[in-house]
Enzyme design. Structure first.
Site, PDB file in Angstrom:
ATOM      1  N   SER A 182       1.678   4.531  -6.268  1.00 13.93           N
ATOM      2  CA  SER A 182       2.269   4.108  -5.003  1.00 13.93           C
ATOM      3  C   SER A 182       3.414   4.988  -4.528  1.00 13.93           C
ATOM      4  O   SER A 182       3.721   4.998  -3.331  1.00 13.93           O
ATOM      5  CB  SER A 182       2.761   2.660  -5.121  1.00 13.93           C
ATOM      6  OG  SER A 182       3.755   2.543  -6.123  1.00 13.93           O
ATOM      7  N   HIS A 210      -3.428   0.426  -3.709  1.00 14.88           N
ATOM      8  CA  HIS A 210      -3.328   1.409  -2.626  1.00 14.88           C
ATOM      9  C   HIS A 210      -4.621   2.212  -2.443  1.00 14.88           C
ATOM     10  O   HIS A 210      -4.610   3.226  -1.751  1.00 14.88           O
ATOM     11  CB  HIS A 210      -2.150   2.344  -2.888  1.00 14.88           C
ATOM     12  CG  HIS A 210      -0.829   1.653  -2.860  1.00 14.88           C
ATOM     13  ND1 HIS A 210      -0.109   1.478  -1.701  1.00 14.88           N
ATOM     14  CD2 HIS A 210      -0.107   1.052  -3.842  1.00 14.88           C
ATOM     15  CE1 HIS A 210       1.011   0.816  -1.971  1.00 14.88           C
ATOM     16  NE2 HIS A 210       1.024   0.541  -3.269  1.00 14.88           N
ATOM     17  N   LYS A 238      -2.077  -4.700   1.338  1.00 16.38           N
ATOM     18  CA  LYS A 238      -1.885  -3.355   1.873  1.00 16.38           C
ATOM     19  C   LYS A 238      -2.918  -3.125   2.984  1.00 16.38           C
ATOM     20  O   LYS A 238      -2.751  -3.624   4.077  1.00 16.38           O
ATOM     21  CB  LYS A 238      -2.002  -2.319   0.765  1.00 16.38           C
ATOM     22  CG  LYS A 238      -0.724  -2.135  -0.048  1.00 16.38           C
ATOM     23  CD  LYS A 238      -0.465  -3.235  -1.013  1.00 16.38           C
ATOM     24  CE  LYS A 238       0.737  -2.986  -1.900  1.00 16.38           C
ATOM     25  NZ  LYS A 238       0.995  -4.129  -2.810  1.00 16.38           N
TER      26      LYS A 238
END
Length: 382
Positions: A182, A210, A238
């Site tokens: 990240s 992610h 996300k």
């Protein structure tokens, strides 16, 4: 309680002196990329809403319908109050999407990792973890009595050395890594780690918070690597645009977690609106490959404009070293109309404070070009 206040005040003074104190700044997100902060409208490159789905009309409408039918909250643990049909549907959808037998949804990604790891690794077991793995993977490891060893970042040879030296003395072994890291935006060598784990009867768990929605037509880092770790964890907060965490795994593993993972058993279930939003987001991710490809394309445009190495994900770090340098650069970009947050220790290692740029499908080419010019100007002034 004077001693408590003195302790807190002293710690805050120390953090302030080291430029490491953190503060909340009221910020209103207008859409996927524009925010209002301190009276200014900024283009945000600080958000993990990679596809802009938190403001997508279909996702919002799904959440509203769920509230109207099921209310705003789950009411209790799913094992106590009963399972909302939307969450059951979401788990089935996630399992299909990730190619696993089953899936389990948690209240957040942090809760997922804090519950999964100590459920699967206990006394007499071994945990290997990438030194740059997310804090919640380390939290899960700290909650386990298993022996935990760090391997150098993305260093398969070092992980192999540790397994060779310590696997024989452990009942079971669990390896933990991010799929997309990240803070650096680089990818784990999942295929090689999976082969290594298979050779040593170790269980590989990848955190794809992610990767979902932005790699391999949205299917994530494992799909891009062409492998299927037995434990595929991720989040819905996300690219999914909402909230929640999940694990895709075999049915026996999922059933074990439903009855023994403390952050599942003793936490209120995911609100129905979040489950409905996630279902709508997954439908968009699966049906719009052009959308899922755009965040990485925007990151590549940015790096090309600045002569930076080609990115592996929509996350691009610009390491500046000292915390104050990162704070100053962030302030300069705010003056230019951009929100880019300074990331400082302990989130990143000492000496690697940085700007972290997160690119969205909703960023226009002009947004990226103007950002690159602003960053280049900061570099010239340094």
């Amino acid at each position: 309680m004077d001693s408590l206040d003195r302790f807190a005040a002293q710690k805050l003074e120390e953090l302030e002196a080291a430029h490491l104190r953190r503060r909340l700044v009221p910020t209103a997100r207008e859409d996927g990329v524009h925010v209002l902060r301190e009276g200014r409208r900024l283009v945000s490159f600080a958000c993990n809403d990679y596809l802009g789905l938190s403001h997508h009309p279909e996702v919002k409408a799904a959440a509203v319908r769920a509230i109207e039918r099921y209310g705003t909250g789950a009411g209790a643990s799913r094992l106590v109050t009963g399972d909302c049909p939307l969450i059951e549907e979401l788990e089935e959808r996630l399992a299909r999407f990730k190619g696993s037998e089953a899936a389990i949804v948690f209240g957040s990604g942090y809760l997922a990792n804090a519950g999964i790891v100590p459920t699967l690794a206990g006394e007499g077991d071994l945990i290997l973890i990438d030194e740059l793995a997310h804090a919640c993977l380390f939290a899960g490891a700290q909650l386990s009595p298993a022996r935990t060893l760090r391997f150098r970042h993305n260093d398969v040879a070092h992980a192999a050395e540790l397994l060779e030296a310590h696997r024989g003395g452990a009942r079971r072994a669990l390896m933990l890594t991010d799929g997309v890291f990240s803070m650096d935006g680089d990818l784990a060598p999942l295929a090689r780690l999976a082969a290594l784990c298979a050779a040593h009867d170790a269980w590989l768990m990848s955190d794809d918070a992610h990767g979902l929605g932005v790699l391999a037509q949205g299917r994530g880092s494992a799909a891009l690597a062409g492998c299927a770790p037995p434990l595929q964890m991720g989040t819905l907060s996300k690219a999914g645009g909402g909230y929640g965490g999940y694990l895709a795994a075999s049915r026996p593993v999922v059933e074990l977690l439903r009855t023994r993972a403390r952050t599942f058993v003793y936490s209120t279930g995911l609100p129905p609106a979040n489950a409905a939003a996630a279902l709508a987001a997954l439908e968009i991710i699966e049906s719009e490959p052009t959308l899922t490809a755009r965040p990485l394309a925007r990151a590549r445009d940015f790096c090309e404009a600045l002569g930076l190495p080609a990115p592996q994900s929509p996350i691009v770090p610009l390491v500046l070293g000292a915390p104050q340098a990162a704070l100053n650069a962030s302030a300069r970009l705010k003056e230019a109309g951009f929100l880019v947050v300074a990331i400082r220790p302990p989130t990143v290692p000492e000496g690697t404070a940085r700007l972290r740029f997160a690119f969205s499908a909703l960023h226009g080419e002009d947004d990226v070009a103007r950002l690159a010019l602003a960053v280049a100007e900061i570099g010239r002034a340094a």
